[in-house]
Design a protein around this motif. Structure first.
Motif, mmCIF file in Angstrom:
data_model
loop_
_atom_site.group_PDB
_atom_site.id
_atom_site.type_symbol
_atom_site.label_atom_id
_atom_site.label_comp_id
_atom_site.label_asym_id
_atom_site.label_seq_id
_atom_site.Cartn_x
_atom_site.Cartn_y
_atom_site.Cartn_z
ATOM 1 N N GLY A 1 -20.537 0.953 11.453
ATOM 2 C CA GLY A 1 -20.657 0.831 10.000
ATOM 3 C C GLY A 1 -19.289 0.520 9.437
ATOM 4 O O GLY A 1 -18.457 -0.115 10.101
ATOM 5 N N THR A 2 -19.007 0.973 8.231
ATOM 6 C CA THR A 2 -17.691 0.770 7.636
ATOM 7 C C THR A 2 -16.866 2.043 7.768
ATOM 8 O O THR A 2 -17.373 3.115 8.111
ATOM 9 N N VAL A 3 -15.574 1.925 7.465
ATOM 10 C CA VAL A 3 -14.716 3.110 7.438
ATOM 11 C C VAL A 3 -15.250 4.104 6.406
ATOM 12 O O VAL A 3 -15.278 5.321 6.641
ATOM 13 N N GLY B 1 -9.015 -1.373 5.133
ATOM 14 C CA GLY B 1 -9.506 -0.585 4.021
ATOM 15 C C GLY B 1 -10.847 0.055 4.294
ATOM 16 O O GLY B 1 -11.389 -0.008 5.400
ATOM 17 N N LEU B 2 -11.398 0.664 3.256
ATOM 18 C CA LEU B 2 -12.639 1.417 3.402
ATOM 19 C C LEU B 2 -13.842 0.542 3.741
ATOM 20 O O LEU B 2 -14.837 1.020 4.286
ATOM 21 N N ASP B 3 -13.790 -0.733 3.390
ATOM 22 C CA ASP B 3 -14.913 -1.628 3.675
ATOM 23 C C ASP B 3 -14.842 -2.255 5.065
ATOM 24 O O ASP B 3 -15.731 -3.018 5.442
ATOM 25 N N ALA B 4 -13.800 -1.949 5.820
ATOM 26 C CA ALA B 4 -13.629 -2.564 7.136
ATOM 27 C C ALA B 4 -14.679 -2.041 8.111
ATOM 28 O O ALA B 4 -15.028 -0.853 8.088
ATOM 29 N N PRO B 5 -15.211 -2.905 8.967
ATOM 30 C CA PRO B 5 -16.195 -2.441 9.962
ATOM 31 C C PRO B 5 -15.522 -1.723 11.117
ATOM 32 O O PRO B 5 -14.407 -2.071 11.535
ATOM 33 N N VAL B 6 -16.209 -0.721 11.648
ATOM 34 C CA VAL B 6 -15.744 -0.018 12.840
ATOM 35 C C VAL B 6 -16.954 0.204 13.742
ATOM 36 O O VAL B 6 -18.091 -0.091 13.375
ATOM 37 N N GLY B 7 -16.711 0.758 14.901
ATOM 38 C CA GLY B 7 -17.798 0.934 15.863
ATOM 39 C C GLY B 7 -18.087 -0.370 16.583
ATOM 40 O O GLY B 7 -17.174 -1.155 16.871
ATOM 41 N N LEU B 8 -19.355 -0.634 16.856
ATOM 42 C CA LEU B 8 -19.729 -1.843 17.586
ATOM 43 C C LEU B 8 -19.392 -3.106 16.821
ATOM 44 O O LEU B 8 -19.188 -4.171 17.408
#
Length: 598
Positions: free
Chosen positions: A449-451, A485-492
């Motif tokens: 998801g996102t940060v 930032g907070l909208d950056a994707p993380v995970g897969l």
């Protein structure tokens, strides 16, 4: 189909594969015919040895025919040796193509949004592909040889005596015809067994990977019941396959002896009429006993086990590798990615109640992993008023992680009394527990998801300013900025994160939560000492009850109290007190200092 798209594994795979490897297929067919020479000639040679040799008073000629039979057996062994490398040239490329098709199919399905379970995918790529390779190899060795031998035995029998061949062929054909519907039943039950195997593998994999979430959500009983049901389903499927296979074996056993019975009943009349000589009778018997009967039994048994299993596995792989078969993707929620949503906790108990405060108290608490196991924690008494800061140390296996599990209310003690705000842990309202107590394990979770999704996981109403403030407090702000930032994707969907970076995300998530009790189970072990100190001080500054399972001696130096878990010699006190009172603590401090761990 484009060159990049995976080719479905279906019933036409072998036809296309054989066309692609035509040379090896032709060589296998040719050598197989030569390998079957003894099956074709055995009865003829036995009949000649008797009629032209021993019964005609020419024993030398009889031994000559028997010698030719022995030479045919040697010739067969040579042909089998020559044939074996050609079989390998068919089997191994087929396995490679299957692996490519399964892996490519999984990638295409994932890219299109399909959500296959990891356990089922692993089962296809490893167990099922390897099963196909082994089955094809076995069928090429056995079924090919048995089928050709059975055919050649009847050709030889027809050449020896057409009446005998005409009388014994119908029982064999009848047996084969009766086995066809039984094989279909067996195939259906094999498919059920495979589905049960995939479901069990997937469920077990998901359970073991998310065991902490299962415990945290109080879903142990429900998950255990689900796994038990899947195990039972798999057991029933295996038994159904075994029953059908046993019935097929009985049918073929009866059918394989019927031709010999027909021959024995017809032999007197054929001998009296001169339609069959004694040598031809023994030759025909040789064909039926050493050729037709064992070949028929083995061939149907092989096709009924390996052949049906191969068709079932290939059909299963076909559905999984076809990119056109899509599983609709679920839409993630606004705060938490749906694929990582934890299992729902059981409904509230009528006796559950919220504690008056986050005070923790343990009185003579004991806990063991099983009825016959030695206690991991035995007779522990401890008071942790709200806002306390405690560091827990001890050797591996002393029960440090078990203690945090008990404090989090994820397990109930076997002995003694553990209360949260005066309420026994077994009676605490689960909603209060999930909101007020946060446990961060050594292996930190970062959800796809996102940060923002990750940091708001425990506090969905948190504002962006709160998220950034918590990230700054625990030392994760630089990581958030680097990610975008907070909208950056993380995970897969995002860049790979190191173990330390994942821990920073988990620490920031816990810091922004409303939890009044935070349990850090070596949650900073992948951070450097300065980052670990910053994170621990950030939680202590909140006035949160903080329990830290120490990874470095510096965690013990920062805490007002230190708990040394050491079985009967468990002790609690300040760093200075324990240096003189606890030999284990002194040894641990000396070990840390000697190792250069601050």
């Amino acid at each position: 189909m484009s060159e990049s798209a995976p080719r479905p594994v279906d019933r036409h795979l072998f036809a296309g594969f054989l066309r692609q490897h035509r040379g090896a297929a032709v060589a296998v067919a040719g050598w197989s015919l030569l390998e079957a020479v003894p099956a074709l000639a055995s009865g003829l040679l036995v009949a000649a040895a008797l009629d032209r040799g021993f019964l005609a008073g020419r024993p030398a000629e009889g031994f000559l025919w028997i010698g030719l039979l022995g030479a045919a057996m040697v010739f067969r062994a040579l042909m089998t040796r020559t044939l074996t490398p050609w079989l390998g040239r068919l089997v191994e490329p087929l396995r490679d193509e299957l692996v490519t098709a399964v892996a490519a199919g999984a990638v295409h399905r994932a890219a299109a949004g399909a959500r296959d379970t990891a356990g089922a995918g692993v089962a296809r790529l490893t167990v099922q592909v390897e099963t196909v390779r082994a089955l094809v190899s076995a069928l090429l060795r056995s079924a090919r040889q048995l089928g050709v031998s059975l055919l050649m035995a009847f050709v030889g029998l027809a050449a020896l005596s057409a009446p005998v061949a005409a009388a014994t062929l119908p029982p064999v054909l009848l047996t084969l015809l009766l086995c066809v519907p039984r094989l279909r039943v067996l195939a259906r039950r094999q498919r059920r067994q495979l589905r049960a195997e995939e479901a069990l593998t997937a469920a077990a994999g998901e359970t073991f990977d998310g065991i902490r979430d299962v415990v945290a959500c109080g879903a142990r009983a429900r998950v255990a019941d689900d796994l038990s049901a899947r195990i039972t389903d798999h057991r029933d499927a295996v038994r159904a396959v075994a029953r059908t296979a046993s019935a097929n074996t009985l049918l073929v056993s009866l059918g394989s002896h019927l031709p010999l019975l027909v021959l024995l009943l017809a032999a007197p009349r054929l001998l009296d009429r001169g339609a069959l000589s004694v040598g031809e009778l023994l030759g025909a018997t040789s064909y039926l006993i050493s050729g037709v009967a064992p070949a028929l039994r083995s061939l149907v048994a092989v096709l009924g086990s390996w052949g049906v299993q191969l068709a079932t596995v290939l059909g299963r792989l076909s559905r999984s590798t076809d990119p056109a078969r899509r599983v609709p993707a679920r839409t993630p929620g606004p705060d938490i990615p749906a694929r990582h949503e934890p299992a729902r906790a059981p409904g509230p108990d009528a006796s559950a109640r919220p504690p008056r405060s986050p005070d923790l108290s343990l009185v003579d608490v004991g806990y063991a992993y099983g009825p016959g196991a030695a206690p991991v924690i035995d007779g522990l008494s401890l008071d942790l008023p709200a806002g306390s800061h405690l560091t827990v140390v001890g050797p591996s296996g002393a029960g440090k992680s078990t203690l945090t599990t008990l404090l989090a209310g994820l397990a109930a003690p076997d002995d003694g009394r553990l209360t949260l705000g005066g309420v026994p842990v077994t009676e605490v309202d689960r909603a209060w527990l999930h909101r007020e107590v946060t446990l961060i394990p050594q292996e930190a979770y970062v959800f796809t998801g996102t940060v923002r999704d990750n940091l708001r996981y425990l506090n969905p109403r948190a504002r962006d300013a709160d998220l950034l403030a918590s990230a700054e407090a625990v030392g994760a702000r630089a990581l958030v900025d680097r990610l975008g930032g907070l909208d950056a994707p993380v995970g897969l969907d995002g860049p790979p994160l190191s173990s330390g970076e994942r821990q920073l995300v988990a620490l920031a998530r816990a810091h922004v939560s409303p939890a009044s009790v935070v349990l850090l189970d070596e949650a900073c072990c992948h951070l450097d000492p300065a980052a670990e100190e910053r994170a621990e001080r950030a939680f202590a500054a909140r006035g949160t009850t903080l329990v830290v399972v120490a990874h470095r001696i510096s965690s013990a130096l920062r805490a007002p109290r230190v708990l040394v878990l050491d079985g009967e010699r468990t002790a609690i006190g300040t760093h200075a007190q324990l240096l003189g009172e606890s030999p284990l603590y002194a040894d641990l401090v000396g070990h840390w200092v000697a190792a250069g761990t601050p």
